[in-house]
Design an enzyme around this catalytic site. Structure first.
Site, mmCIF file in Angstrom:
data_model
loop_
_atom_site.group_PDB
_atom_site.id
_atom_site.type_symbol
_atom_site.label_atom_id
_atom_site.label_comp_id
_atom_site.label_asym_id
_atom_site.label_seq_id
_atom_site.Cartn_x
_atom_site.Cartn_y
_atom_site.Cartn_z
ATOM 1 C CG ASP A 154 8.467 0.532 1.981
ATOM 2 O OD1 ASP A 154 7.244 0.286 2.044
ATOM 3 O OD2 ASP A 154 8.976 1.196 1.055
ATOM 4 C CD GLU A 187 0.296 -2.693 6.835
ATOM 5 O OE1 GLU A 187 -0.379 -3.734 6.806
ATOM 6 O OE2 GLU A 187 -0.214 -1.559 6.944
ATOM 7 C CD1 TRP A 188 2.613 1.209 1.176
ATOM 8 C CD2 TRP A 188 2.626 -1.011 0.919
ATOM 9 N NE1 TRP A 188 3.875 0.843 0.780
ATOM 10 C CE2 TRP A 188 3.910 -0.514 0.603
ATOM 11 C CE3 TRP A 188 2.395 -2.385 0.811
ATOM 12 C CZ2 TRP A 188 4.958 -1.340 0.218
ATOM 13 C CZ3 TRP A 188 3.427 -3.200 0.420
ATOM 14 C CH2 TRP A 188 4.694 -2.678 0.127
ATOM 15 N N GLY A 189 -1.486 0.254 4.811
ATOM 16 C CA GLY A 189 -2.812 -0.038 5.341
ATOM 17 C C GLY A 189 -3.299 -1.444 5.103
ATOM 18 C CG ASP A 209 3.826 4.057 -2.571
ATOM 19 O OD1 ASP A 209 3.697 3.905 -1.333
ATOM 20 O OD2 ASP A 209 4.766 3.563 -3.218
#
Length: 409
Positions: A154, A187-189, A209
């Site tokens: 994460d 890393e959520w982009g 998310d």
């Protein structure tokens, strides 16, 4: 030897290794040749996890036929961590995981499944547990000793950190651990990982998310949750970066967590068309038979797991109706008709009105020249492209077809 000379020697060793290519500095090959399939604890349970839940989930994955359908990873998300010992080794929470991770991994492996674990590039995880910053190599060796097969990594609590450097460090740590582990970046982009992570990880998240809804956005405080359609829309332009061993990850599935059955079928279809990892997020121990049937649909799973590994492209957008096409191995195609609206719509699709072309895979079909047979992967209806396709799409639903042929010429 003085300090300056030591520094020169260390730098020379580092540069020499770099010049030689650092053969160890690579992700494990042979993993995720097709998008990974499994389950993760976060969507349904968040921090309410323990070893009994993980064992029961592994049992359920076998009993319900999910394992036979291709799901193999049982992944523990945040909140499994206890403290580090005097030597800095991470320990599982003794109350939640009293038997230890090695025993849990042995149990999962005995079921013919694989165990995944979670950490964070920061000093602490999203829930404030110990992260891996400064302990990357130590943690990777610990995971290897435990028998871990999958690492979700994460990006919480990472101020002033460089994502590419941080994820590359953990990649190298896993490579030196002595055990192949699938490496999943979360890393959520934020730093456009699709542009650089192909050599670093087996998959990378492309968005914030997921949130348990079909078309919404939820922003409590600093975090953001996106519904199914919002995540789909953010995949535009990313298909060229994905393929066998390196996938755009659209986050976990919410199938079985409260959306309608049409929406559940639509999410699984969309994820399959986009060659996203299929990571379940529901309670496998108590899911309904309808949820089980959706999640084990062999035709839809086969589209996701197609070895060509090409994401679908959108070939038509007509108001609420969108059509996506995915070239498949062996000259086949998958087509998905998506109703984005909350109202039912009618589909009248003239196959001959448009040549189906994909520049990425260099594939093309002119239905004026070639007739394909089609089968509906959800209803099992069949037909061919010689006549106009007529269908009625319920709100937030899909029609998903497998095209094989030619039927005749």
């Amino acid at each position: 030897m003085n300090a300056r000379r030591i520094a020169q020697v260390v730098l020379g060793i580092f540069l020499g290794a770099a010049a030689c290519g650092n053969s160890w500095a690579q992700k494990a090959e042979g993993l995720a040749n097709t998008p990974q399939m499994g389950w993760n604890s976060w969507n349904k349970f968040a921090c309410n996890i323990d070893e009994h839940l993980i064992r029961e989930t592994a049992d359920a994955m076998v009993k319900t036929g999910l394992k036979d359908a291709g799901y193999q990873y049982v992944n523990i998300d945040d909140c499994w961590q206890g403290q580090r010992d005097a030597d800095g080794n991470i320990q599982p929470d003794p109350k939640r995981f009293p038997s230890g991770m090695k025993a849990l991994a042995d149990y999962v492996h005995a079921k013919g499944l694989k165990l995944g674990i979670y950490s964070d590039a920061g000093a602490t995880t999203c829930d404030g547990r110990p992260g891996s910053r400064g302990h990357e190599y130590q943690d990777a060796r610990t995971y290897a000793r435990w028998g871990i097969d999958y690492v979700k990594y994460d990006w919480c609590n990472t101020p002033d950190m460089n994502a590419k450097a941080a994820y590359t460090t953990m990649r190298d740590a896993i490579a030196q651990s002595g055990r192949p582990m699938l490496f999943s970046m979360c890393e959520w982009g934020m730093s456009k990982p699709w542009e650089w992570a192909g050599q670093v990880a087996h998959s990378w998240r492309t968005t914030p998310d997921i949130y348990n809804c079909f078309d919404c956005e939820f922003s409590p405080g600093l975090s953001t949750g996106l519904g199914v359609l919002r995540i789909l829309d953010r995949q535009a332009g990313l298909r060229k970066f994905a393929g066998p061993g390196h996938w755009n990850d659209m986050d976990m599935l919410e199938v079985g967590n409260g959306m309608s059955e049409d929406e559940d079928r639509a999410q699984l279809s969309i994820w399959a068309m986009m060659a996203s990892p299929l990571i379940l997020g529901n309670d496998l121990r108590s899911m309904s038979e309808s949820t089980r049937r959706i999640l084990t649909n062999p035709g839809v799973i086969a589209v996701d797991q197609d070895r060509l590994g090409v994401e679908a492209l959108r070939v038509l957008a007509d108001g609420p109706l969108e059509i996506y096409a995915k070239p498949l191995d062996g000259g086949q195609w998958a087509l998905m008709f998506l109703n984005r609206s909350t109202q039912a719509i009618d589909v009248h699709h003239d196959w001959k009105a448009q040549v189906l072309t994909d520049d990425l895979s260099k594939r093309s079909v002119d239905f004026k020249q070639t007739v394909y047979r089609w089968s509906d992967l959800w209803t099992k209806k069949t037909g061919d492209t010689s006549t106009t396709l007529q269908a009625r799409l319920a709100p937030h639903s899909v029609l998903m077809l497998l095209l094989t042929g030619p039927a005749k010429s």
